[in-house]
Every structure is written in C-alpha cells, then in structure tokens.
Design a protein around this motif. Structure first.
Motif, PDB file in Angstrom:
ATOM      1  N   PHE B  40       0.838  -1.310   0.086  1.00 26.59           N
ATOM      2  CA  PHE B  40      -0.053   0.035   0.063  1.00 26.59           C
ATOM      3  C   PHE B  40       1.071   1.274   0.089  1.00 26.59           C
ATOM      4  CE2 PHE B  40      -2.722  -3.367   1.968  1.00 26.59           C
ATOM      5  CZ  PHE B  40      -3.790  -3.303   1.021  1.00 26.59           C
ATOM      6  N   SER B  74      -4.515  12.072  12.754  1.00 26.79           N
ATOM      7  CA  SER B  74      -5.475  12.238  11.705  1.00 26.79           C
ATOM      8  C   SER B  74      -6.623  11.641  11.622  1.00 26.79           C
ATOM      9  CB  SER B  74      -4.529  11.298  10.740  1.00 26.79           C
ATOM     10  OG  SER B  74      -4.115   9.957  10.953  1.00 26.79           O
ATOM     11  N   ASN B  75      -6.744  10.725  12.935  1.00 30.88           N
ATOM     12  CA  ASN B  75      -7.990  10.022  13.048  1.00 30.88           C
ATOM     13  C   ASN B  75      -8.230   9.028  12.134  1.00 30.88           C
ATOM     14  OD1 ASN B  75     -10.519   9.044  14.000  1.00 30.88           O
ATOM     15  ND2 ASN B  75     -11.731  10.598  13.040  1.00 30.88           N
ATOM     16  N   TRP B  76      -7.049   8.506  11.795  1.00 33.90           N
ATOM     17  CA  TRP B  76      -6.810   7.390  10.615  1.00 33.90           C
ATOM     18  C   TRP B  76      -6.084   6.104  11.170  1.00 33.90           C
ATOM     19  CZ3 TRP B  76      -9.786   7.527   6.260  1.00 33.90           C
ATOM     20  CH2 TRP B  76      -9.259   6.735   5.307  1.00 33.90           C
ATOM     21  N   PRO B  77      -6.561   4.924  10.922  1.00 36.87           N
ATOM     22  CA  PRO B  77      -6.210   3.810  11.591  1.00 36.87           C
ATOM     23  C   PRO B  77      -4.972   3.144  10.910  1.00 36.87           C
ATOM     24  CG  PRO B  77      -8.322   3.231  10.538  1.00 36.87           C
ATOM     25  CD  PRO B  77      -7.949   4.505  10.303  1.00 36.87           C
ATOM     26  N   THR B  78      -4.701   3.398   9.695  1.00 33.43           N
ATOM     27  CA  THR B  78      -3.798   2.728   8.853  1.00 33.43           C
ATOM     28  C   THR B  78      -2.616   3.516   8.204  1.00 33.43           C
ATOM     29  OG1 THR B  78      -5.218   2.676   7.161  1.00 33.43           O
ATOM     30  CG2 THR B  78      -5.247   0.682   8.609  1.00 33.43           C
ATOM     31  N   PHE B  88      -4.355  16.276   6.368  1.00 33.10           N
ATOM     32  CA  PHE B  88      -4.533  14.877   6.111  1.00 33.10           C
ATOM     33  C   PHE B  88      -5.371  14.689   4.757  1.00 33.10           C
ATOM     34  CE2 PHE B  88      -6.562  10.828   6.397  1.00 33.10           C
ATOM     35  CZ  PHE B  88      -5.565  10.001   6.424  1.00 33.10           C
ATOM     36  N   PHE B  89      -4.794  14.036   3.695  1.00 38.32           N
ATOM     37  CA  PHE B  89      -5.483  13.796   2.563  1.00 38.32           C
ATOM     38  C   PHE B  89      -6.202  12.254   2.367  1.00 38.32           C
ATOM     39  CE2 PHE B  89      -5.768  12.501  -1.931  1.00 38.32           C
ATOM     40  CZ  PHE B  89      -6.631  13.389  -2.475  1.00 38.32           C
ATOM     41  N   ASP B  93      -6.389   3.991  -0.749  1.00 41.12           N
ATOM     42  CA  ASP B  93      -7.402   3.897  -1.542  1.00 41.12           C
ATOM     43  C   ASP B  93      -7.634   5.120  -1.982  1.00 41.12           C
ATOM     44  OD1 ASP B  93      -7.646   0.896  -1.183  1.00 41.12           O
ATOM     45  OD2 ASP B  93      -8.670   1.086   0.636  1.00 41.12           O
ATOM     46  N   ILE B  94      -7.985   6.403  -1.151  1.00 43.78           N
ATOM     47  CA  ILE B  94      -8.310   7.274  -1.305  1.00 43.78           C
ATOM     48  C   ILE B  94      -7.175   8.337  -2.441  1.00 43.78           C
ATOM     49  CG2 ILE B  94      -8.510  10.027  -0.416  1.00 43.78           C
ATOM     50  CD1 ILE B  94      -9.825   8.676   1.798  1.00 43.78           C
ATOM     51  N   GLU B  97      -7.945   6.733  -5.912  1.00 46.92           N
ATOM     52  CA  GLU B  97      -9.202   7.160  -6.437  1.00 46.92           C
ATOM     53  C   GLU B  97      -9.102   8.681  -7.055  1.00 46.92           C
ATOM     54  OE1 GLU B  97     -11.812   4.966  -6.416  1.00 46.92           O
ATOM     55  OE2 GLU B  97     -12.828   6.855  -7.698  1.00 46.92           O
TER      56      GLU B  97
END
Lengths: 93, 114
Positions: B40, B74-78, B88-89, B93-94, B97
């Motif tokens: 990733f 970032s309140n983002w887990p990965t 934070f962008f 996956d985002i 996309e």
C-alpha cells in the motif's frame, strides 16, 4: 483469534445499514485482510475522506486485528445505481 | 473524550504539526521511498513519483510512538498517510481514487504554486 469476514459484515450491516455490501477476504494466509464495497444512505453528502472515516469507525474494534483493509467502493444508493447502469451499457468492459 | 492515556502527547503533536506544515507533501509510510516495505505504501510512492512532485517520506516502522500518535492525529487507523499542505488527505485507496479521477494532480499543482 482473528477477525472473520462474517464479523466484518455484521458490524458494517448493523452500523451502516448498507443496501449493498461485499466483503472480500484478501488474506493470503498472513492474517485478516479485507476488501470492501459498500453502498449506504449514510454516505449522502459526505466527501470520500469522511465516507472512509465512517467505515473505519464502524470497524473500530475489528481494526485492532485487521492487517489490511481496502475500501474499494463507498457509494450512495443513487451513485451505485448510476454505476450499475453505466456498466450494463458497455458489455465489453 | 478518551479516558485512556493518549499516544499523541502535546510534544508529539507539535512535532507532527511542524513536519506536515514545513513540507508541501509528506507521506508517513512503512519503509522509505527507496525501499517501501508494504504494497500500500509502495502504491502511493509510485503515484507521487509518476506525478513528479517533490515529497518527504517518514518511516513509521522506526518509531512506534509516532506510529501510534499519528493514528490519533489524523483520526485514521492505517498507513500510509498522505498529507498535502498540512492537511491529511487520505490513505492508499483515497489516493488511488483521486489519482484516477484527476483530483490529486489538481490539488498537487495548486500546492506547488502556492
């Protein structure tokens, strides 16, 4: 104990009430890894980042054990319908 | 409100603030841009390379505190986590996309011109 596809499906179903949900187990034996396609009214009016955050939040417990999560599609029912129609109109794709 | 102790100390938050604001494009990833250690992370590196923008990478595998703290920041887990102009962008996956639909190029061009 790892996380099963069924657990992921049931958490997403109960929290996001999806009209379409596909959870694909993509773990190649190295542990929990999933790809998700989800369609829900709850994504209405939300940007992609916010939609992903909603999915991540719904799987907060599972995320502790999931090694990889790929969110392939997060759509509203309206967008889903449009995509389906677009795909059906080009049979060669 | 969190009642358990947070990995994101005020000092760490300050440091991350500085890092993401002093570089236009920052990627927190597993490994380095020359040697990504996860598919990733590699995907996002390849996308940024192909768009020809300068970017900094930070290897979160070398710092467990940073790794835990960033998830809260970032309140983002990965990982990977991509930041553009201090914001934070998204994750892999985002980014994929946004690359496909042209939004990423647009945003990066804007960032480079400011």
């Amino acid at each position: 104990m790892g996380v099963t596809k069924e657990q992921v499906e049931s958490s997403l179903t109960s929290k996001l009430k999806p009209s379409h949900l596909e959870v694909i187990d993509t773990s190649g034996g190295c542990g929990a890894s999933f790809a998700i396609e989800i369609v829900s009214e709850q994504f209405q009016g939300k940007r992609l980042l916010e939609r992903h955050r909603i999915v991540n939040a719904a799987l907060e417990e599972e995320m502790k054990q999931i090694h990889a999560l790929s969110i392939k599609k997060v759509l509203t029912p309206e967008q889903w319908k449009q995509q389906q129609e677009a795909e059906n109109s080009k049979p060669d794709a | 409100f969190r009642c358990f102790s947070s990995a994101l100390t005020p000092e760490l938050k300050n440091t991350v603030d500085k890092v993401v604001k002093s570089n236009k494009v920052v990627l927190f990833m597993k490994g380095t841009k020359d040697f990504p250690q996860c598919g990733f992370s590699n995907t996002v590196v390849q996308i940024l390379n192909s768009l020809n923008v300068p970017f900094e990478t930070i290897n979160i595998l070398e710092n467990e505190m940073l790794r835990m703290g960033l998830k809260e920041y970032s309140n983002w887990p990965t990982f990977p986590q991509l930041y553009i102009e201090g914001e934070f962008f998204g994750g892999c996956d985002i980014t994929v996309e946004a690359y496909k639909n042209g939004e990423l190029q647009e945003l990066l061009e804007k960032a480079m011109c400011t």
